[in-house]
Design a protein around this motif. Sequence first.
Motif, PDB file in Angstrom:
ATOM      1  N   ARG A 243       5.324  -4.466  -3.187  1.00 47.02           N
ATOM      2  CA  ARG A 243       6.000  -4.038  -4.405  1.00 47.02           C
ATOM      3  C   ARG A 243       5.557  -4.875  -5.604  1.00 47.02           C
ATOM      4  NH1 ARG A 243      10.856  -4.337  -2.914  1.00 47.02           N
ATOM      5  NH2 ARG A 243      11.851  -5.808  -4.336  1.00 47.02           N
ATOM      6  N   ASP A 302       7.183   0.227   2.713  1.00 50.32           N
ATOM      7  CA  ASP A 302       8.003   0.091   1.506  1.00 50.32           C
ATOM      8  C   ASP A 302       7.800   1.309   0.623  1.00 50.32           C
ATOM      9  OD1 ASP A 302       9.553  -0.574  -0.620  1.00 50.32           O
ATOM     10  OD2 ASP A 302       8.579  -2.476  -1.066  1.00 50.32           O
ATOM     11  N   ALA A 305       7.691   0.722  -3.174  1.00 46.85           N
ATOM     12  CA  ALA A 305       6.384   0.336  -3.721  1.00 46.85           C
ATOM     13  C   ALA A 305       5.512   1.559  -3.927  1.00 46.85           C
ATOM     14  CB  ALA A 305       5.698  -0.662  -2.788  1.00 46.85           C
ATOM     15  N   SER A 358      12.476   1.599   2.619  1.00 51.04           N
ATOM     16  CA  SER A 358      12.062   0.603   1.638  1.00 51.04           C
ATOM     17  C   SER A 358      12.444  -0.779   2.159  1.00 51.04           C
ATOM     18  CB  SER A 358      12.725   0.856   0.285  1.00 51.04           C
ATOM     19  OG  SER A 358      12.238   2.035  -0.313  1.00 51.04           O
TER      20      SER A 358
END
Length: 393
Positions: A243, A302, A305, A358
Amino acid sequence: MTRTLRIILTLCLVASAGTGAAQSIVRKSFTRAAQQTALMDSLAPADRFPASWEHDGTTRYNSAKGWISGFFPGNIWYLYEYTGDAKWLEAARRRTAQLEPLRHYTQTHDVGFMVGCPCSLAYRLTRDDYYKQLMIDASEALISRFNPTVGLIRSWNNKDGKANPFRVIIDNMMNLEMLFLASEFTGDRRYRDIAVTHADNTLKNHFRADNSCFHILCYDTETGKVVTQKGGQGYSQTSAWSRGQSWGLYGFTMCYRFTHDRRYLDRAVKSAEYFINHPNLPEDMVPYWDYYAPGIPDEPRDASAAAVTASALLELAKYVPEKEKLYYKTAKKILHSLASDRYLIPAGKKNGFLIDHSVGSKPSKSQVDVPIIYGDYYFLEALLRLKNYKSHK
């Protein structure tokens, strides 16, 4: 029919099919977003802000002073923008009103997320000067954290109250957008100048030779020099927290929008190439929580991200004609993945969150492999950018 005409018609059909597929992703996802957001709004207390779904089936909430507070109101503003439905306007105003205590809040750099994200949408969609003034006041609070010796805005306060270390995280790039807007609103160059100085020093110090970035840099307030780097929410000091790479890509793309400084565009392109060409990027383009997490391919993804990256790429594509097709196709593939059954949460499930898988901070064992509200926010932003995309070639 001539050969040239046949080629032209074929290209038009291909383009039309691609456009149709993109709009199908948008319609499907916003239909689900409306269902899930209505559920979330019915469950969330009036003065609390949904942060993440927990594995025990509950929702983690923050107060207005939690850094995620602006994202749920922002999601509702996006629904209003997409649908034009007055019920979403009422809900967006109601939820955004709870951010009033942040008007002069100086204890965090994240007021750009907390105030800037929802209020920039609110002002753009309503032209209500209340939201503009809220951003101006919050910008004044934000620049109080700027240290001219270091040339950066402090991210986190030290618990002991001491000046050192002066910590700066890559996430802080995202909060500069509100400063640029405040400068445009007021004509006061202080906000813009501080944003540019912060971006310049982040550009100078935060990136490695391989074009990845650190999460945390620690500066000395007396010399302005970097004294150490830390892994933060990534696997290690030398790894690449996914991220964080997305924040950098998005932040410098946004800075180019306001300044047209070629250095910022070059930095964004390098970050985009890092993402697209990384050997550990999965086929569906939803990255692992860290590009060098030791358990790949069995590490959590994630999705937040991925959503931030997709949104950034759809803006960056407009500025780089020779890469436009690549960036657009990459963003669309990410959004296609996030709109699939693997990531898009079924209607009525997980307390109204929209996309799953996430990671907040795996080193802290916090919010690992769960839906997180900012993932939903940047997913909706990216979808609207996809919906409104027009080729700039």
